[in-house]
Design an enzyme around this catalytic site. Structure first.
Site, PDB file in Angstrom:
ATOM      1  N   HIS A 175      12.614  -2.907   2.154  1.00 28.66           N
ATOM      2  CA  HIS A 175      12.065  -1.588   2.486  1.00 28.66           C
ATOM      3  C   HIS A 175      12.999  -0.506   1.988  1.00 28.66           C
ATOM      4  O   HIS A 175      14.227  -0.641   2.124  1.00 28.66           O
ATOM      5  CB  HIS A 175      11.886  -1.436   4.003  1.00 28.66           C
ATOM      6  N   ARG A 185       5.260  11.106  -2.314  1.00 37.97           N
ATOM      7  CA  ARG A 185       4.930  10.764  -0.933  1.00 37.97           C
ATOM      8  C   ARG A 185       6.150  10.930  -0.021  1.00 37.97           C
ATOM      9  O   ARG A 185       7.186  10.297  -0.261  1.00 37.97           O
ATOM     10  CB  ARG A 185       4.488   9.301  -0.922  1.00 37.97           C
ATOM     11  N   GLU A 215      12.100  -9.790   2.060  1.00 33.64           N
ATOM     12  CA  GLU A 215      11.365  -8.579   2.437  1.00 33.64           C
ATOM     13  C   GLU A 215      12.271  -7.372   2.218  1.00 33.64           C
ATOM     14  O   GLU A 215      13.424  -7.385   2.652  1.00 33.64           O
ATOM     15  CB  GLU A 215      10.981  -8.700   3.918  1.00 33.64           C
ATOM     16  N   PRO A 263       0.795  -1.229   0.000  1.00 30.95           N
ATOM     17  CA  PRO A 263       0.000   0.000   0.000  1.00 30.95           C
ATOM     18  C   PRO A 263       0.829   1.282   0.000  1.00 30.95           C
ATOM     19  O   PRO A 263       1.880   1.348   0.637  1.00 30.95           O
ATOM     20  CB  PRO A 263      -0.832  -0.103   1.278  1.00 30.95           C
ATOM     21  N   ASN A 264       0.331   2.239  -0.729  1.00 32.91           N
ATOM     22  CA  ASN A 264       0.876   3.607  -0.820  1.00 32.91           C
ATOM     23  C   ASN A 264       2.172   3.709  -1.618  1.00 32.91           C
ATOM     24  O   ASN A 264       2.670   4.809  -1.851  1.00 32.91           O
ATOM     25  CB  ASN A 264       1.070   4.231   0.579  1.00 32.91           C
ATOM     26  N   TYR A 279      11.314   8.795   1.510  1.00 30.57           N
ATOM     27  CA  TYR A 279      11.328   7.788   0.441  1.00 30.57           C
ATOM     28  C   TYR A 279      12.021   8.242  -0.843  1.00 30.57           C
ATOM     29  O   TYR A 279      12.175   7.447  -1.765  1.00 30.57           O
ATOM     30  CB  TYR A 279       9.893   7.345   0.128  1.00 30.57           C
ATOM     31  N   ARG A 298      13.217   4.277  12.550  1.00 24.45           N
ATOM     32  CA  ARG A 298      12.059   5.184  12.488  1.00 24.45           C
ATOM     33  C   ARG A 298      11.159   5.006  13.719  1.00 24.45           C
ATOM     34  O   ARG A 298      11.622   4.584  14.759  1.00 24.45           O
ATOM     35  CB  ARG A 298      11.317   4.954  11.168  1.00 24.45           C
ATOM     36  N   ALA A 350       3.040  -0.669   5.086  1.00 21.58           N
ATOM     37  CA  ALA A 350       2.650  -0.683   6.506  1.00 21.58           C
ATOM     38  C   ALA A 350       2.117  -2.049   6.956  1.00 21.58           C
ATOM     39  O   ALA A 350       2.132  -2.356   8.155  1.00 21.58           O
ATOM     40  CB  ALA A 350       1.608   0.401   6.763  1.00 21.58           C
ATOM     41  N   ASN A 375       7.737  -5.674  -0.744  1.00 17.68           N
ATOM     42  CA  ASN A 375       7.723  -4.550   0.184  1.00 17.68           C
ATOM     43  C   ASN A 375       6.277  -4.433   0.645  1.00 17.68           C
ATOM     44  O   ASN A 375       5.438  -3.877  -0.075  1.00 17.68           O
ATOM     45  CB  ASN A 375       8.177  -3.262  -0.501  1.00 17.68           C
TER      46      ASN A 375
HETATM   47  C1  DQA Z   1       8.121   1.039   3.878  1.00 19.29           C
HETATM   48  C2  DQA Z   1       8.200   1.250   5.390  1.00 19.29           C
HETATM   49  C3  DQA Z   1       6.837   1.090   6.035  1.00 19.29           C
HETATM   50  O1  DQA Z   1       6.918   1.316   7.431  1.00 19.29           O
HETATM   51  C4  DQA Z   1       5.856   2.103   5.445  1.00 19.29           C
HETATM   52  O2  DQA Z   1       4.580   1.914   5.999  1.00 19.29           O
HETATM   53  C5  DQA Z   1       5.828   2.057   3.963  1.00 19.29           C
HETATM   54  C6  DQA Z   1       7.092   1.961   3.246  1.00 19.29           C
HETATM   55  C7  DQA Z   1       9.484   1.284   3.187  1.00 19.29           C
HETATM   56  O3  DQA Z   1       9.659   0.836   2.057  1.00 19.29           O
HETATM   57  O4  DQA Z   1      10.360   1.952   3.754  1.00 19.29           O
HETATM   58  O5  DQA Z   1       4.774   2.177   3.344  1.00 19.29           O
HETATM   59  O6  DQA Z   1       7.752  -0.309   3.623  1.00 19.29           O
END
Ligand code: DQA
Length: 145
Positions: free
Chosen positions: A99, A17, A97, A9-10, A22, A106, A76, A73
């Site tokens: 990120h 964003r 996994e 998501p996102n 990021y 964080r 959240a 990835n």
């Molecule tokens: C993320 C880290 C997560 O905590 C966050 O909710 C994201 C992006 C990252 O790629 O750093 O959406 O997965």
């Protein structure tokens, strides 16, 4: 050999964003970098982004028997989706996994990953390089499997 890359998501909002966290790279450009590396490594890369937990679970389940490795990835969902964790455990496809940000540096709620225990490994904090290293790693793991 087919590898599946899943953005949670996102991540479709990359580029605009929280750019301080990021960066300014768009999802499209992350995908281009990953596809170029996949080409170099001689593997087929299927890429999806989903904002929904069920959508991600459906992708993981559909990978059974066709996909040799997963780079994910989970956004959240990383921090609380037991359902995505169970899907990864169920299909038993080597999964890495990744990120963009260093989740361990964080907010406290980001320090825990419920996905990590069922992943082969976790790569964090390296921006697009987290994805590229994750892809390299999963291809090696898939070859060994
Ligand atoms: C993320 C880290 C997560 O905590 C966050 O909710 C994201 C992006 C990252 O790629 O750093 O959406 O997965």
């Amino acid at each position: 050999m087919k590898i599946l890359l899943i953005h949670g998501p996102n991540l479709n909002l990359l580029g605009t964003r929280e750019t301080g966290v990021y960066g300014v790279q768009t999802l499209e450009s992350v995908n281009q970098r990953c596809s170029a590396l996949a080409n170099e490594l001689g593997v087929e890369l299927e890429i999806h982004q989903s904002n929904s937990e069920g959508g991600i679970i459906d992708l993981i389940q559909a990978a059974t028997n066709t996909v040799k490795g997963i780079v994910i990835n989970p956004g959240a969902y990383t921090h609380y989706s037991y359902a995505i964790r169970d899907a990864i455990a169920a299909v038993r496809i080597p999964t890495v996994e990744v990120h963009l940000s260093n989740i361990h540096a964080r907010e406290e709620f980001r320090h825990q990953s419920v996905i990590a225990p069922v992943a082969m490994g976790q790569i964090v904090g390296l921006g697009v390089n987290s994805y590229l290293l994750g892809l390299r790693a999963v291809v090696e793991l898939a070859k060994d499997a």
